[in-house]
Motif scaffolding. Structure first.
Motif, PDB file in Angstrom:
ATOM      1  N   ASN A  16     139.750 -64.805  47.648  1.00  0.00           N
ATOM      2  CA  ASN A  16     138.971 -63.561  47.626  1.00  0.00           C
ATOM      3  C   ASN A  16     139.955 -62.441  47.415  1.00  0.00           C
ATOM      4  N   LEU A  17     141.067 -62.528  47.797  1.00  0.00           N
ATOM      5  CA  LEU A  17     142.076 -61.566  47.409  1.00  0.00           C
ATOM      6  C   LEU A  17     142.452 -61.496  46.121  1.00  0.00           C
ATOM      7  N   GLU A  18     142.543 -62.827  45.454  1.00  0.00           N
ATOM      8  CA  GLU A  18     142.878 -63.013  44.030  1.00  0.00           C
ATOM      9  C   GLU A  18     141.662 -62.599  43.114  1.00  0.00           C
ATOM     10  N   ASN A  19     140.112 -62.932  43.614  1.00  0.00           N
ATOM     11  CA  ASN A  19     139.361 -62.382  42.908  1.00  0.00           C
ATOM     12  C   ASN A  19     139.147 -60.837  42.500  1.00  0.00           C
ATOM     13  N   ASP A  20     139.147 -60.397  43.680  1.00  0.00           N
ATOM     14  CA  ASP A  20     139.272 -58.610  43.944  1.00  0.00           C
ATOM     15  C   ASP A  20     139.501 -58.230  45.105  1.00  0.00           C
ATOM     16  N   PHE A  21     140.702 -57.600  45.243  1.00  0.00           N
ATOM     17  CA  PHE A  21     141.469 -57.006  46.481  1.00  0.00           C
ATOM     18  C   PHE A  21     140.698 -55.807  46.911  1.00  0.00           C
ATOM     19  N   THR A  22     139.729 -55.233  46.168  1.00  0.00           N
ATOM     20  CA  THR A  22     139.504 -53.794  46.555  1.00  0.00           C
ATOM     21  C   THR A  22     138.459 -53.836  47.807  1.00  0.00           C
ATOM     22  N   PRO A  23     137.523 -54.750  47.833  1.00  0.00           N
ATOM     23  CA  PRO A  23     136.771 -54.737  49.092  1.00  0.00           C
ATOM     24  C   PRO A  23     137.652 -55.129  50.365  1.00  0.00           C
ATOM     25  N   ILE A  24     138.639 -55.942  50.252  1.00  0.00           N
ATOM     26  CA  ILE A  24     139.350 -56.248  51.311  1.00  0.00           C
ATOM     27  C   ILE A  24     140.114 -55.030  51.977  1.00  0.00           C
ATOM     28  N   PHE A  25     141.051 -54.355  50.858  1.00  0.00           N
ATOM     29  CA  PHE A  25     141.795 -53.260  51.020  1.00  0.00           C
ATOM     30  C   PHE A  25     141.023 -52.110  51.871  1.00  0.00           C
ATOM     31  N   ASN A  26     139.690 -51.965  51.334  1.00  0.00           N
ATOM     32  CA  ASN A  26     138.738 -51.120  51.797  1.00  0.00           C
ATOM     33  C   ASN A  26     138.410 -51.288  53.371  1.00  0.00           C
ATOM     34  N   GLU A  27     138.194 -52.467  53.488  1.00  0.00           N
ATOM     35  CA  GLU A  27     137.842 -53.116  54.918  1.00  0.00           C
ATOM     36  C   GLU A  27     139.174 -52.609  55.811  1.00  0.00           C
ATOM     37  N   ILE A  28     140.410 -52.940  55.487  1.00  0.00           N
ATOM     38  CA  ILE A  28     141.796 -52.859  56.126  1.00  0.00           C
ATOM     39  C   ILE A  28     141.592 -51.368  56.387  1.00  0.00           C
ATOM     40  N   LEU A  29     141.402 -50.508  55.464  1.00  0.00           N
ATOM     41  CA  LEU A  29     141.597 -49.176  55.842  1.00  0.00           C
ATOM     42  C   LEU A  29     140.598 -48.587  56.830  1.00  0.00           C
ATOM     43  N   GLU A  30     139.282 -49.059  56.543  1.00  0.00           N
ATOM     44  CA  GLU A  30     138.369 -48.618  57.544  1.00  0.00           C
ATOM     45  C   GLU A  30     138.573 -49.152  59.119  1.00  0.00           C
ATOM     46  N   ALA A  31     139.318 -50.468  59.229  1.00  0.00           N
ATOM     47  CA  ALA A  31     139.845 -50.917  60.358  1.00  0.00           C
ATOM     48  C   ALA A  31     140.891 -49.888  61.154  1.00  0.00           C
ATOM     49  N   GLY A  32     141.616 -48.976  60.348  1.00  0.00           N
ATOM     50  CA  GLY A  32     142.482 -48.257  60.867  1.00  0.00           C
ATOM     51  C   GLY A  32     143.901 -48.556  60.694  1.00  0.00           C
ATOM     52  N   TYR A  33     144.193 -49.547  59.722  1.00  0.00           N
ATOM     53  CA  TYR A  33     145.608 -50.163  59.425  1.00  0.00           C
ATOM     54  C   TYR A  33     146.182 -49.143  58.318  1.00  0.00           C
ATOM     55  N   ASP A  34     147.370 -49.041  58.612  1.00  0.00           N
ATOM     56  CA  ASP A  34     148.250 -48.153  57.537  1.00  0.00           C
ATOM     57  C   ASP A  34     148.796 -49.078  56.490  1.00  0.00           C
ATOM     58  N   GLY A  35     148.840 -50.254  56.309  1.00  0.00           N
ATOM     59  CA  GLY A  35     149.413 -51.074  55.461  1.00  0.00           C
ATOM     60  C   GLY A  35     148.824 -52.522  55.517  1.00  0.00           C
ATOM     61  N   VAL A  36     149.324 -53.146  54.380  1.00  0.00           N
ATOM     62  CA  VAL A  36     148.893 -54.744  54.268  1.00  0.00           C
ATOM     63  C   VAL A  36     149.963 -55.279  53.466  1.00  0.00           C
ATOM     64  N   GLU A  37     150.080 -56.759  53.980  1.00  0.00           N
ATOM     65  CA  GLU A  37     150.762 -57.760  53.479  1.00  0.00           C
ATOM     66  C   GLU A  37     149.878 -58.830  52.833  1.00  0.00           C
TER      67      GLU A  37
END
Length: 246
Positions: A16-37
């Motif tokens: 899913n990341l390789e298809n489109d990272f955008t919805p994943i990163f949006n959920e990471i931000l919504e969950a309150g994270y500062d960063g992503v690996e």
């Protein structure tokens, strides 16, 4: 206290990341994270990624790969130099690598040699290479890690969940390798199932207190998979850390 908290995007599935990272990163931000690996292949969406990071308060903390992607028979591949260029452009400070089981002495020495070559080149580019442990590295006790730290440019990304599964004490590992531990994966688990923080059999409160002995700006939550939807899982782990004051 005062840590910045990232999360590994593997929870959402690398496909899913390789298809489109955008919805994943949006959920990471919504969950309150500062960063992503995440997996290094996210850089295939480089143009979109640049625009996203410019418009959102999310740090791309690290990329993850297997060493064989970048080195073969002791020779660095062009893909590695290209990745270093991209990491510098995006100010990504960590390159995480992990191995496969190395059942022979020859295989282990080959891995260590590859790590050393990669780490030296990363150091020239102000990027920290860190080796991420699983449980299989402990088949011969601490032997592999003792070999790794011969090169001061190789850091250790300590995954406390895998260490628990390997039945090795966290305080002992940290005491042995304090100077080389540059990155933490905060992970809860049972002996067979990955769990949200605070719901496994790791004494995660004690573990977090133990890793505080190493000064570190960032911690990264990692859960390989979950029975919960990714956002719900990520949110639950983030709330646990919030209740502890992080």
């Amino acid at each position: 206290m005062g840590k910045k908290i990232a999360i590994q995007a593997q929870l959402w599935d690398n496909a899913n990341l390789e298809n489109d990272f955008t919805p994943i990163f949006n959920e990471i931000l919504e969950a309150g994270y500062d960063g992503v690996e995440c997996r290094f292949t996210v850089m295939k969406q480089k143009s979109k990624l640049k625009d996203y990071l410019k418009d959102h308060s999310l740090t791309l903390l690290g990329l993850h790969a297997h060493p064989s992607v970048f080195i073969e028979n002791g020779e660095l591949k062009n893909e590695f130099y290209s990745l270093l260029h991209d990491m510098k452009e995006f100010h990504i400070p960590f390159l995480l690598v992990s191995g496969h089981p190395t059942p022979t002495e020859e295989a282990q020495l080959s891995l260590v040699k590859s790590l050393s070559i990669l780490a030296d080149e990363c150091q020239k580019n102000n990027i920290q290479l860190v080796y991420h442990n699983h449980d299989f590295e402990f088949a011969n006790g601490y032997e592999l890690f003792d070999r790794i730290i011969d090169n001061q440019n190789i850091g250790i990304a300590l995954d406390i969940g895998w260490l628990y599964r390997a039945n090795y004490p966290l305080d002992e590992f940290i005491s042995k390798y304090t100077n080389q531990i540059k990155y933490f994966h905060i992970k809860d688990t049972t002996k067979k199932e990955w769990k949200e923080l605070g719901t496994g059999t790791v004494d995660i409160v004690k573990a977090i207190a133990t890793i505080e002995s190493i000064a570190m700006e960032w911690w990264t939550v990692e859960q390989d998979n979950s029975v919960l939807p990714p956002f719900e899982s990520a949110n639950k782990s983030r709330e646990f850390l919030t209740k502890l004051g992080y």
